[in-house]
Design an enzyme around this catalytic site. Sequence first.
Site, mmCIF file in Angstrom:
data_model
loop_
_atom_site.group_PDB
_atom_site.id
_atom_site.type_symbol
_atom_site.label_atom_id
_atom_site.label_comp_id
_atom_site.label_asym_id
_atom_site.label_seq_id
_atom_site.Cartn_x
_atom_site.Cartn_y
_atom_site.Cartn_z
ATOM 1 N N SER A 167 100.673 81.668 11.970
ATOM 2 C CA SER A 167 99.760 80.526 11.980
ATOM 3 C C SER A 167 98.380 80.944 12.467
ATOM 4 O O SER A 167 97.422 80.178 12.339
ATOM 5 C CB SER A 167 100.321 79.412 12.867
ATOM 6 O OG SER A 167 100.540 79.895 14.179
ATOM 7 N N ARG A 217 119.020 82.400 21.764
ATOM 8 C CA ARG A 217 118.254 83.048 20.694
ATOM 9 C C ARG A 217 118.786 84.451 20.416
ATOM 10 O O ARG A 217 118.881 84.860 19.259
ATOM 11 C CB ARG A 217 116.771 83.117 21.095
ATOM 12 C CG ARG A 217 116.111 81.746 21.097
ATOM 13 C CD ARG A 217 114.737 81.796 21.707
ATOM 14 N NE ARG A 217 113.804 82.607 20.935
ATOM 15 C CZ ARG A 217 112.637 83.059 21.419
ATOM 16 N NH1 ARG A 217 112.281 82.781 22.670
ATOM 17 N NH2 ARG A 217 111.842 83.775 20.669
ATOM 18 N N ALA A 252 106.713 84.849 2.159
ATOM 19 C CA ALA A 252 106.580 86.310 2.179
ATOM 20 C C ALA A 252 107.748 86.990 1.468
ATOM 21 O O ALA A 252 107.561 88.002 0.783
ATOM 22 C CB ALA A 252 106.498 86.790 3.631
ATOM 23 N N CYS A 282 112.043 93.767 35.405
ATOM 24 C CA CYS A 282 112.133 93.115 36.704
ATOM 25 C C CYS A 282 111.108 91.984 36.768
ATOM 26 O O CYS A 282 109.947 92.170 36.398
ATOM 27 C CB CYS A 282 111.858 94.132 37.814
ATOM 28 S SG CYS A 282 111.938 93.378 39.460
ATOM 29 N N HIS A 306 103.950 91.186 21.204
ATOM 30 C CA HIS A 306 104.460 90.245 22.211
ATOM 31 C C HIS A 306 105.787 90.699 22.812
ATOM 32 O O HIS A 306 106.546 89.884 23.332
ATOM 33 C CB HIS A 306 104.601 88.832 21.612
ATOM 34 C CG HIS A 306 103.279 88.191 21.288
ATOM 35 N ND1 HIS A 306 103.120 87.195 20.351
ATOM 36 C CD2 HIS A 306 102.036 88.408 21.814
ATOM 37 C CE1 HIS A 306 101.842 86.827 20.302
ATOM 38 N NE2 HIS A 306 101.165 87.551 21.169
ATOM 39 N N PRO A 335 102.797 80.271 3.090
ATOM 40 C CA PRO A 335 102.886 79.070 2.241
ATOM 41 C C PRO A 335 101.897 77.980 2.634
ATOM 42 O O PRO A 335 101.641 77.075 1.848
ATOM 43 C CB PRO A 335 104.327 78.585 2.435
ATOM 44 C CG PRO A 335 104.922 79.379 3.533
ATOM 45 C CD PRO A 335 104.004 80.502 3.886
ATOM 46 N N CYS A 377 116.222 96.323 42.318
ATOM 47 C CA CYS A 377 116.029 95.538 43.548
ATOM 48 C C CYS A 377 117.011 94.381 43.687
ATOM 49 O O CYS A 377 117.057 93.735 44.729
ATOM 50 C CB CYS A 377 114.595 95.010 43.626
ATOM 51 S SG CYS A 377 114.240 93.708 42.425
ATOM 52 N N ASP A 404 111.831 89.660 17.571
ATOM 53 C CA ASP A 404 113.223 89.674 17.095
ATOM 54 C C ASP A 404 113.781 91.045 16.739
ATOM 55 O O ASP A 404 114.995 91.199 16.574
ATOM 56 C CB ASP A 404 113.395 88.703 15.911
ATOM 57 C CG ASP A 404 112.445 88.997 14.729
ATOM 58 O OD1 ASP A 404 112.083 90.165 14.513
ATOM 59 O OD2 ASP A 404 112.079 88.030 14.018
#
Length: 256
Positions: free
Chosen positions: A201, A78, A243, A135, A127, A226, A163, A112
């Site tokens: 959503s 990704r 959008a 870590c 998020h 949409p 670590c 993103d």
Amino acid sequence: MALAAGLDPLRLAELEARLQAGPRLSVLTGAGVSAASGVPTYRGGGGGMWRGRRAQDLATREAFVADPALVWEWYDERRRRLAVCQPNPAHATLAVWSRQLSVFTLITQNVDGLHERAGTRNVLRFHGSIWHLRCAGSCWPAPAPWEDLRPALPVLPPRCPACGGLARPGVVWFGEAIEPSVLAAAEAAVDCDLFLAIGTSAVVWPAAGLLAAARACGAFVVEVNPEPTGGSHEVDLVLRGPAEDILPRIRLAPSS
Ligand code: BJW
Ligand code: ZN
């Protein structure tokens, strides 16, 4: 440009009039805002599957503990794809509004980084970010998440520099708490005049609860999507369409 199918010009005019009044504006975005940039959405026809697995099943601590190399392969792929994606006209329009309105908050569920790349001011990454690592172990004191913008990480899975244990993506997986300062800032931002939910959503909590919370604070709540969503029943105005088509049509007076 033709109007998006089913998009009522009067509804567009209503949103435009409200924006031109110079509201305290808060915006919640989801994966749909990046769809035109080539970023797959999580659910529905827009994407969500990788090697036969659902994104929701990979974005968990349990999946990472079971197979960190596999989960990191997903994130690595990704990251490499995202590195060549560009912000689209929806990101660009929001970036302009963020500079023209004096009270503006953008709460994005997207990891993103495209809102930031478009130059948007006051972004809350609800998020987290796919460009941050942290870590995965019990490092003490825990190092702050660090940014790593290299599209391809040299070693997978990457390691914590403090670590030597596993590092993990700096994102929020299912069952994990939203970073408290980000949650508090988002909860404060629902106290606004106009709240836009764009390209989400509205099924993932606690982000989905922000629409009703904004309405409870007296905000006029608008959905741009949409498709109908989990939040459609609790908004004041629905603009059905992509959008990237709808947002650039809305003019904001330079004086606001
Ligand atoms: C377009 C378009 C175009 C297409 N233009 N639009 C209460 C009730 C029920 C469940 C829960 C609850 N509270 C908590 C839960 C559990 C869970 C949850 O919500 N589950 C539900 C799915 C049932 N929530 C959590 O676990 C959260 N944590 C939590 O609550 O912790 C509590 C806690 C407290 C204290 C201690 C410990 C715990 C965390 C949620 C984390 C979500 N993480 C992910 C992955 C991020 C990392 C990664 O990417 O790898 O975040 S999941 C995924 O979904 C991602 C997204 O940000 C998120 C939302 O998805 P989004 O953005 O809405 O995308 P889609 O694909 O769903 O929708 C796209 C939309 O775009 C569609 O509507 C299209 O129509 C539209 N679209 N093209 C505009 N061109
Ligand atoms: Zn560590």
